[in-house]
Design a protein around this motif. Structure first.
Motif, PDB file in Angstrom:
ATOM      1  N   ALA A 169      13.740   2.594  34.266  1.00  0.00           N
ATOM      2  CA  ALA A 169      13.072   2.743  32.969  1.00  0.00           C
ATOM      3  C   ALA A 169      14.091   2.570  31.846  1.00  0.00           C
ATOM      4  O   ALA A 169      15.240   2.990  31.965  1.00  0.00           O
ATOM      5  CB  ALA A 169      12.410   4.111  32.866  1.00  0.00           C
ATOM      6  N   ARG A 170      13.643   1.908  30.762  1.00  0.00           N
ATOM      7  CA  ARG A 170      14.466   1.706  29.583  1.00  0.00           C
ATOM      8  C   ARG A 170      13.641   2.042  28.349  1.00  0.00           C
ATOM      9  O   ARG A 170      12.474   1.689  28.267  1.00  0.00           O
ATOM     10  CB  ARG A 170      14.918   0.248  29.480  1.00  0.00           C
ATOM     11  N   GLU A 171      14.268   2.701  27.391  1.00  0.00           N
ATOM     12  CA  GLU A 171      13.601   3.017  26.136  1.00  0.00           C
ATOM     13  C   GLU A 171      14.029   1.977  25.098  1.00  0.00           C
ATOM     14  O   GLU A 171      15.180   1.570  25.053  1.00  0.00           O
ATOM     15  CB  GLU A 171      13.993   4.416  25.666  1.00  0.00           C
ATOM     16  N   TYR A 172      13.081   1.551  24.262  1.00  0.00           N
ATOM     17  CA  TYR A 172      13.389   0.590  23.210  1.00  0.00           C
ATOM     18  C   TYR A 172      12.455   0.844  22.030  1.00  0.00           C
ATOM     19  O   TYR A 172      11.459   1.544  22.145  1.00  0.00           O
ATOM     20  CB  TYR A 172      13.246  -0.855  23.713  1.00  0.00           C
ATOM     21  N   ASP A 173      12.815   0.286  20.874  1.00  0.00           N
ATOM     22  CA  ASP A 173      12.031   0.481  19.663  1.00  0.00           C
ATOM     23  C   ASP A 173      11.104  -0.703  19.424  1.00  0.00           C
ATOM     24  O   ASP A 173      11.496  -1.859  19.597  1.00  0.00           O
ATOM     25  CB  ASP A 173      12.944   0.644  18.440  1.00  0.00           C
ATOM     26  N   VAL A 174       9.882  -0.381  19.021  1.00  0.00           N
ATOM     27  CA  VAL A 174       8.895  -1.388  18.659  1.00  0.00           C
ATOM     28  C   VAL A 174       8.504  -1.140  17.206  1.00  0.00           C
ATOM     29  O   VAL A 174       8.170  -0.022  16.820  1.00  0.00           O
ATOM     30  CB  VAL A 174       7.640  -1.291  19.561  1.00  0.00           C
ATOM     31  N   GLY A 175       8.570  -2.195  16.416  1.00  0.00           N
ATOM     32  CA  GLY A 175       8.176  -2.101  15.024  1.00  0.00           C
ATOM     33  C   GLY A 175       6.822  -2.749  14.817  1.00  0.00           C
ATOM     34  O   GLY A 175       6.491  -3.734  15.467  1.00  0.00           O
ATOM     35  N   THR A 176       6.031  -2.186  13.931  1.00  0.00           N
ATOM     36  CA  THR A 176       4.737  -2.758  13.560  1.00  0.00           C
ATOM     37  C   THR A 176       4.731  -2.950  12.058  1.00  0.00           C
ATOM     38  O   THR A 176       5.010  -2.014  11.309  1.00  0.00           O
ATOM     39  CB  THR A 176       3.579  -1.826  13.967  1.00  0.00           C
ATOM     40  N   LEU A 177       4.435  -4.171  11.637  1.00  0.00           N
ATOM     41  CA  LEU A 177       4.292  -4.471  10.217  1.00  0.00           C
ATOM     42  C   LEU A 177       2.819  -4.710   9.945  1.00  0.00           C
ATOM     43  O   LEU A 177       2.174  -5.497  10.643  1.00  0.00           O
ATOM     44  CB  LEU A 177       5.106  -5.713   9.833  1.00  0.00           C
ATOM     45  N   VAL A 178       2.289  -4.001   8.945  1.00  0.00           N
ATOM     46  CA  VAL A 178       0.884  -4.114   8.556  1.00  0.00           C
ATOM     47  C   VAL A 178       0.850  -4.629   7.123  1.00  0.00           C
ATOM     48  O   VAL A 178       1.559  -4.113   6.256  1.00  0.00           O
ATOM     49  CB  VAL A 178       0.158  -2.753   8.644  1.00  0.00           C
ATOM     50  N   ILE A 179       0.013  -5.651   6.879  1.00  0.00           N
ATOM     51  CA  ILE A 179      -0.179  -6.174   5.532  1.00  0.00           C
ATOM     52  C   ILE A 179      -1.656  -6.032   5.193  1.00  0.00           C
ATOM     53  O   ILE A 179      -2.521  -6.486   5.943  1.00  0.00           O
ATOM     54  CB  ILE A 179       0.255  -7.646   5.431  1.00  0.00           C
ATOM     55  N   ASP A 180      -1.933  -5.381   4.055  1.00  0.00           N
ATOM     56  CA  ASP A 180      -3.300  -5.170   3.583  1.00  0.00           C
ATOM     57  C   ASP A 180      -3.527  -5.959   2.306  1.00  0.00           C
ATOM     58  O   ASP A 180      -2.632  -6.048   1.461  1.00  0.00           O
ATOM     59  CB  ASP A 180      -3.552  -3.691   3.265  1.00  0.00           C
ATOM     60  N   VAL A 181      -4.739  -6.502   2.164  1.00  0.00           N
ATOM     61  CA  VAL A 181      -5.150  -7.170   0.937  1.00  0.00           C
ATOM     62  C   VAL A 181      -6.332  -6.390   0.375  1.00  0.00           C
ATOM     63  O   VAL A 181      -7.330  -6.168   1.065  1.00  0.00           O
ATOM     64  CB  VAL A 181      -5.533  -8.646   1.200  1.00  0.00           C
ATOM     65  N   ILE A 182      -6.190  -5.980  -0.881  1.00  0.00           N
ATOM     66  CA  ILE A 182      -7.183  -5.135  -1.541  1.00  0.00           C
ATOM     67  C   ILE A 182      -7.763  -5.890  -2.731  1.00  0.00           C
ATOM     68  O   ILE A 182      -7.004  -6.428  -3.552  1.00  0.00           O
ATOM     69  CB  ILE A 182      -6.513  -3.826  -2.020  1.00  0.00           C
ATOM     70  N   ASP A 183      -9.087  -5.951  -2.800  1.00  0.00           N
ATOM     71  CA  ASP A 183      -9.737  -6.552  -3.963  1.00  0.00           C
ATOM     72  C   ASP A 183      -9.471  -5.640  -5.155  1.00  0.00           C
ATOM     73  O   ASP A 183      -9.816  -4.460  -5.129  1.00  0.00           O
ATOM     74  CB  ASP A 183     -11.236  -6.710  -3.716  1.00  0.00           C
ATOM     75  N   LYS A 184      -8.873  -6.187  -6.203  1.00  0.00           N
ATOM     76  CA  LYS A 184      -8.485  -5.349  -7.340  1.00  0.00           C
ATOM     77  C   LYS A 184      -9.696  -4.804  -8.087  1.00  0.00           C
ATOM     78  O   LYS A 184      -9.696  -3.654  -8.522  1.00  0.00           O
ATOM     79  CB  LYS A 184      -7.592  -6.120  -8.298  1.00  0.00           C
ATOM     80  N   THR A 185     -10.742  -5.603  -8.224  1.00  0.00           N
ATOM     81  CA  THR A 185     -11.916  -5.169  -8.971  1.00  0.00           C
ATOM     82  C   THR A 185     -12.630  -4.009  -8.289  1.00  0.00           C
ATOM     83  O   THR A 185     -12.949  -3.001  -8.904  1.00  0.00           O
ATOM     84  CB  THR A 185     -12.893  -6.338  -9.169  1.00  0.00           C
ATOM     85  N   SER A 186     -12.861  -4.137  -6.977  1.00  0.00           N
ATOM     86  CA  SER A 186     -13.591  -3.094  -6.247  1.00  0.00           C
ATOM     87  C   SER A 186     -12.674  -2.019  -5.666  1.00  0.00           C
ATOM     88  O   SER A 186     -13.140  -0.990  -5.198  1.00  0.00           O
ATOM     89  CB  SER A 186     -14.411  -3.723  -5.126  1.00  0.00           C
ATOM     90  N   ASN A 187     -11.369  -2.303  -5.636  1.00  0.00           N
ATOM     91  CA  ASN A 187     -10.379  -1.423  -5.027  1.00  0.00           C
ATOM     92  C   ASN A 187     -10.693  -1.157  -3.545  1.00  0.00           C
ATOM     93  O   ASN A 187     -10.453  -0.070  -3.031  1.00  0.00           O
ATOM     94  CB  ASN A 187     -10.241  -0.110  -5.799  1.00  0.00           C
ATOM     95  N   GLN A 188     -11.226  -2.166  -2.876  1.00  0.00           N
ATOM     96  CA  GLN A 188     -11.593  -2.062  -1.458  1.00  0.00           C
ATOM     97  C   GLN A 188     -10.701  -2.961  -0.609  1.00  0.00           C
ATOM     98  O   GLN A 188     -10.368  -4.080  -1.014  1.00  0.00           O
ATOM     99  CB  GLN A 188     -13.054  -2.484  -1.249  1.00  0.00           C
TER     100      GLN A 188
END
Length: 184
Positions: free
Chosen positions: A124-143
């Protein structure tokens, strides 16, 4: 035996997750109307659980530059927030994972008698996993109207150029489905 099968299946699932970004979006949104973007006030790698060595101001700059470049390819320009059609938020997280390899070996001879058997070795080996999340929000509705994420194994001891190339590749893969091709 069942434990080894579960471990192997987990490793295969993890491997499958790291190659393909995950996307979700609101099908009722007309993405062609978006021509400008600005950063969300929450856009910061460090604010959302990013506490690993690689998550720092240098990485922040790389992510922002990669997003700007990817958006420009779709003719969506960075502007001041008051003039933006959409807001872009991003965050990262780092989790430790365990990778296990099991090997079955057989033998046919033992001291004083002949026999047949199996021996299992697990590493067994331990290692790091990174997750990058990108969100797009409608500015008018803020959704939230679009979200993309990609998970990948973090590499240590990279040059700045290698880190930049890795971020560019990841962001490009995530935003590869933005704006989404919509079929109603």
């Amino acid at each position: 035996m069942l434990k080894n099968i579960i471990l192997a299946a987990s490793v295969l699932i993890l491997s499958a997750c790291t190659n393909t970004p995950d996307w979700d979006y609101d099908k009722s949104v007309e993405f062609a109307n978006y021509k400008t973007f600005a950063w969300s006030a929450d856009a910061d790698l460090k604010n959302n659980g990013g506490n690993a060595y690689q998550i720092n101001d240098l990485m922040e700059k790389r992510v922002r530059n990669a997003i700007i470049e990817a958006m420009l390819k779709h003719n969506i320009k960075l502007v001041e927030a008051k003039n933006a059609d959409i807001l872009v938020n991003y965050h990262a997280s780092v989790d430790s994972k365990i990778e296990a390899d099991s090997f079955n070996t057989s033998y046919t001879a033992r001291w004083n008698y002949w026999g047949f058997g199996y021996q299992t070795q697990t590493h067994a080996r331990e290692y790091d996993v990174g997750t990058l999340v990108i969100d797009v929000i409608d500015k008018t509705s803020n959704q939230l109207v679009w979200r993309g994420a990609k998970e990948g194994r973090l590499r240590n001891k990279q040059t700045p150029d290698q880190r930049t190339a890795s971020v560019n590749k990841t962001v490009s893969a995530i935003l590869g489905n933005f704006p989404p091709s919509q079929t109603h």
